[in-house]
Each structure stands twice: as C-alpha cells, then as structure tokens.
Design an enzyme around this catalytic site. Structure first.
Site, PDB file in Angstrom:
ATOM      1  N   GLY A   2      29.971  40.377  35.810  1.00 62.18           N
ATOM      2  CA  GLY A   2      30.584  39.608  34.720  1.00 62.18           C
ATOM      3  C   GLY A   2      29.841  39.503  33.418  1.00 62.18           C
ATOM      4  N   CYS A  52      54.696  56.760  23.128  1.00 66.22           N
ATOM      5  CA  CYS A  52      55.935  56.207  22.596  1.00 66.22           C
ATOM      6  C   CYS A  52      56.008  54.734  22.954  1.00 66.22           C
ATOM      7  CB  CYS A  52      57.127  56.963  23.151  1.00 66.22           C
ATOM      8  SG  CYS A  52      57.230  58.572  22.421  1.00 66.22           S
TER       9      CYS A  52
HETATM   10  N1  LLP Z   1      32.516  42.066  41.388  1.00 69.26           N
HETATM   11  C1  LLP Z   1      33.793  41.702  41.540  1.00 69.26           C
HETATM   12  C2  LLP Z   1      34.247  41.101  42.798  1.00 69.26           C
HETATM   13  C3  LLP Z   1      34.712  41.894  40.496  1.00 69.26           C
HETATM   14  O1  LLP Z   1      35.967  41.497  40.649  1.00 69.26           O
HETATM   15  C4  LLP Z   1      34.280  42.510  39.298  1.00 69.26           C
HETATM   16  C5  LLP Z   1      35.221  42.762  38.227  1.00 69.26           C
HETATM   17  C6  LLP Z   1      32.924  42.893  39.199  1.00 69.26           C
HETATM   18  C7  LLP Z   1      32.078  42.647  40.261  1.00 69.26           C
HETATM   19  C8  LLP Z   1      32.368  43.565  37.989  1.00 69.26           C
HETATM   20  O2  LLP Z   1      32.435  42.767  36.868  1.00 69.26           O
HETATM   21  P1  LLP Z   1      31.802  43.259  35.476  1.00 69.26           P
HETATM   22  O3  LLP Z   1      30.308  43.204  35.614  1.00 69.26           O
HETATM   23  O4  LLP Z   1      32.270  44.626  35.234  1.00 69.26           O
HETATM   24  O5  LLP Z   1      32.328  42.300  34.484  1.00 69.26           O
HETATM   25  N2  LLP Z   1      39.860  45.494  33.752  1.00 69.26           N
HETATM   26  C9  LLP Z   1      39.180  44.369  33.122  1.00 69.26           C
HETATM   27  C10 LLP Z   1      37.999  43.918  33.914  1.00 69.26           C
HETATM   28  C11 LLP Z   1      38.370  43.474  35.301  1.00 69.26           C
HETATM   29  C12 LLP Z   1      37.162  43.082  36.087  1.00 69.26           C
HETATM   30  C13 LLP Z   1      37.542  42.808  37.488  1.00 69.26           C
HETATM   31  N3  LLP Z   1      36.449  42.515  38.339  1.00 69.26           N
HETATM   32  C14 LLP Z   1      38.748  44.775  31.717  1.00 69.26           C
HETATM   33  O6  LLP Z   1      39.046  45.888  31.323  1.00 69.26           O
HETATM   34  O7  LLP Z   1      38.160  43.979  31.006  1.00 69.26           O
END
Ligand code: LLP
Length: 445
Positions: free
Chosen positions: A249, A365
């Site tokens: 996150g 489109c």
């Molecule tokens: N662990 C779990 C259980 C998660 O659900 C996620 C992300 C991460 C780790 C990794 O989080 P990060 O470090 O990448 O923030 N498609 C969205 C992001 C969705 C993230 C979902 N889970 C976007 O493009 O912003």
C-alpha cells in the site's frame, strides 16, 4: 523531474530511463512500449529486504505483490533478490512456477479462490494461503487431507482503518469484500473455526489497508489493531500468533501532488511498522511474529514509463486541446477507472519548457479513454515521443484488448541495454481463440 531516481535528460535533450535513451527505444521497439528499469526494481526489493534484516533480525520476508506487474522475468528478479511473492490467481501462480520461483516463498491471496486454484497451490507446495472465507478453509482442509499434509494459512482480517486514498482501492473499511472484521467479532469467529481444522495450520493474520497511501500513521494503527487482536485471541482462544502479514500500500510519485520518496525513504515506512510490532509485542507479552510485507506499487511503479507516439492533435477553442497517442485505456485504464493522475513528458524534447495545458487521449472508441487531463507540456506535434511516468504498476497488469488493440510489449533496461520481457502481441494472438462454428463459416460458391 530530474530528481527522479530512474530518469534523466541527456545531451540530446532526450529522456533516459535506466541509462537508455527513450527516443532510441521507441525507434528500436516501436510504440506504445512499456519500459522498466531493472536497477530501480532491484533497489526497491533490496531496500525492504535489508530493512527487515537490519531492524527485525531477518525474522520475516518481503513478498512482491505481483498483481502490480506479473511476467516471468519479474519473478526471476524477485527470486534472485531472495524475496517472496504474493499471487492472487492460478495465472499468477502458474507464471511464477514457470519462471522457476520456489513454491515455498509464494503466498496466495484472493477473496474467492477457485477450487482448482487451491488444488494447484497445494500441488505446487505453496508456502502459505491467505484464507478469506469459511468455504476456503473447508476446501483447503479437504485438499490438504487428500494429500496427507497440513497447509499453512493466514486469515485475512480487517482492522477497520480508514486510509486516505481513492475509495475504489480502499480495502479495509468495514464494508469490504475483503477480510473479517475485528470490530464486529467475525474475525474472532473465523479464528476459532480455523483452529478446529486438522489439516490446516493457522499461522496468523493478514491485513491490507489500501493502496497509494502515504500516511505512516494509518499503517501503524493497523499494526496496533492486529497485535491487540492477536493478544485478545491468545487470551480467549489460546491462539499463538506466529506470522503477521501487513500487506502493501505505500504510495509513489505520480505527479508533484504526491510525496517524492527516494528508494531508501521506504525503509522508514517499514521501520515504523517494525517498531509498532515490537512495542505492541512487549506491551502485550507476545512473541515477535514472523513479519511479512507485500509491496507492489512501490517496487515496480516508478521503475516504469510508457512510451507513445503523438498522432492526431485536436484543439477545441476555449475547451481543451487533445493530444492523441497510439495507446490509451487498453494499456493504461487507470484514468478511466480512478481518474488517476500522471506526469507526461515529451521524450524527444525533454529539455523544453512546458508552454501549454493539454489532455492526453487514447485511440479507443470511448470518450473516457484518457491518460491524463489538463497537464502541462511543450507544444506537441505529431510524431513526438510522449513518455508517461510511473506506469510500472497496474498498467501492463491491467491492460486489455479493447477494440482489439494490441497490448504493448514490455522491455527491461539493464545498464542502458533493453530487451523484451514481454513480446509484442500480433493480431493473430488477439484472434487466436476465436472460433467460427461450422454453420457460420463463409460459404465458398
Ligand atoms: N497485498 C494485498 C492483499 C493487496 O490487495 C494489494 C493490492 C497489495 C498487497 C499490493 O498493494 P500495493 O503495494 O501495490 O499498493 N488496481 C489498483 C490497485 C489495486 C491494489 C489491490 N491490492 C490501482 O491501479 O491503483
């Protein structure tokens, strides 16, 4: 722009990533093109890994959240850096295994793992499954029994921490399809349930409070709530917390509205989490758990740029100037989904001053097919190479073939040299699975 770790402007006034000239890359590989800087990826993986080593006696593992960007080469890099990975589907698991990634360092997530995915995970000898439903626990237990093993699991719990981020990527508030809430007692109930199962071994908990978050305090609060909960479960259920997974996150630098954190800066986030775990453990008389962290975006996001070629330019007086590129929502759906902001740069004239405000449109489109709205650029012309920064995470991994556009290839830059890590798609690839039933086949007279 110059302060960015991966990028610089060379003597020709061209943008460089990882020592490779973006204009040359565009000429050699074509556009649209995803480009990744290997040095940055390795540096980020090493930063997290070494922080755990230094401040937590190496009693833990960094898991790269491969949903951010999954392909065989990235699993090879993660393996070489001696970290683990988190996968969320049979497809990610398959790719990791095909790349020779050791199964014991793979953790599997998902709020609705399919029967065959659980079977595949157990067959592979996966390290741990993060369970997120009663039915999953039953299935894991049954499948483990068939194989005569005890499968390690974690439970996804919801500490109810509100993180300041886009609502769509906030996953730990009470109304979430993810996790079991601490506050309403459901996390306790599922803990008790998992403990009754003979062929699952409940190691601990997982929480993930959202994505693109900068507030350290939100992460710390989540740790505290999880540790308090673990202490309560020790008292009520005699449950011993062995492992705590704090999810991912951490936010990255998309535009100047975001915090600019150098790779080393992410160590401070992890240090804050570690010290929260340590102080709660000593306050509550708990053993220090094995600590897992799942960064995705912060490892791969700033390592990537996307290169496009500028095509049509449309100036609507008093409204907007659209600069259309040869990509769009099919390679980066994040504006369409979340109104995400990006920083574009003219890669072939990166030393020029910005003189106008424009919007970058894709070629689909769809009116909402935009990459960036109201951004500053020098006066762009057809044929310019446009680089969009910080596209390493959740771009290729969320790409699609809308309008039957080809998903762009990915290249990895290492010491200035680029090579494919994902080859270009062909039209044939796109139409590969199409079937024309006999009765619809074109009749030859
Ligand atoms: N662990 C779990 C259980 C998660 O659900 C996620 C992300 C991460 C780790 C990794 O989080 P990060 O470090 O990448 O923030 N498609 C969205 C992001 C969705 C993230 C979902 N889970 C976007 O493009 O912003």
């Amino acid at each position: 722009m110059n302060e960015r770790e991966t990028l610089k402007i060379n003597q020709l006034g061209h943008l460089e990533i990882g020592g490779a000239d973006c204009v040359e890359l565009a000429q050699k590989f074509g556009t649209p093109l995803y480009v990744f800087d290997e040095a940055y990826i390795r540096k980020m993986m090493a930063t997290y890994r070494d922080t755990l080593k230094k401040h937590y006696e190496d009693n833990g593992l960094v898991l790269y959240a491969s949903k951010a960007f999954s392909c065989k080469a990235i699993y090879r890099i993660a393996d070489e850096e001696n970290i683990g990975v988190d996968v969320v589907s049979g497809g990610e698991l398959y790719t990791a295994l095909q790349a020779g990634f050791p199964a014991e360092r793979i953790y599997m997530h998902g709020n609705n793992k399919l029967d065959y995915e659980i079977g595949e995970a157990l067959d592979a000898g996966i390290g741990c499954i993060v369970a997120d439903a009663y039915s999953e626990i039953d299935k894991i237990d049954a499948e483990a029994k068939k194989r005569g093993i005890r499968q390690k699991i974690l439970l996804r719990i919801n500490p109810g921490v509100e993180a300041h981020t886009h609502a769509f990527v906030q996953t730990a508030t009470t109304d979430s399809k993810f996790g079991f809430s601490i506050s309403d007692g459901t996390a306790e109930k599922i803990t008790a349930y998992a403990m009754t199962k003979e062929n699952v071994c409940l190691e601990g908990y997982h929480c993930h409070i959202g994505s693109q978050i900068f507030e350290k305090q939100s992460f710390v609060l989540a740790v505290e709530k999880c540790m308090d909960f673990a202490a309560a479960m020790k008292e009520k259920l005699s449950f011993t917390l062995k492992t705590l997974n704090l999810g991912g996150g951490f936010g990255i630098w998309y535009t100047d509205e975001d915090r600019k954190i150098p790779p080393e800066g992410y160590a401070e986030y992890l240090e804050a989490l570690i010290s929260a775990v340590k102080s709660k453990a000593s306050e509550k008389g708990l053993e220090l758990p094995y600590l897992l962290l799942e960064p995705g975006r912060s490892i791969i996001g700033e390592a990537g740029v996307t290169l496009y070629t500028v095509g049509a330019i449309k100036d609507i007086p008093g409204v907007k100037k659209y600069i259309a590129v040869d990509g769009g929502m099919f390679d980066n759906p994040r504006y369409a989904l979340y109104q995400s902001k990006y920083t574009p740069i003219l890669a072939n004239r990166a030393d020029e001053e910005n003189t106008e405000i424009v919007s970058i449109a894709g070629k689909c489109c769809e009116s909402g097919d935009l990459i960036a709205v109201n951004v500053a650029l020098p006066k762009a012309e057809s044929g310019d190479i446009l680089a969009v920064l910080s596209t390493g995470a959740y771009n290729y991994s969320m790409a699609m073939n809308y309008n039957r556009n080809k998903i762009p290839p990915c290249v990895l830059v290492n010491e200035g040299q680029a090579e494919y890590i994902v080859r270009p798609q062909s039209y044939e690839d796109i139409a590969r699975n199409d079937v024309v039933p006999q009765r619809l086949q074109k009749k030859t007279k």
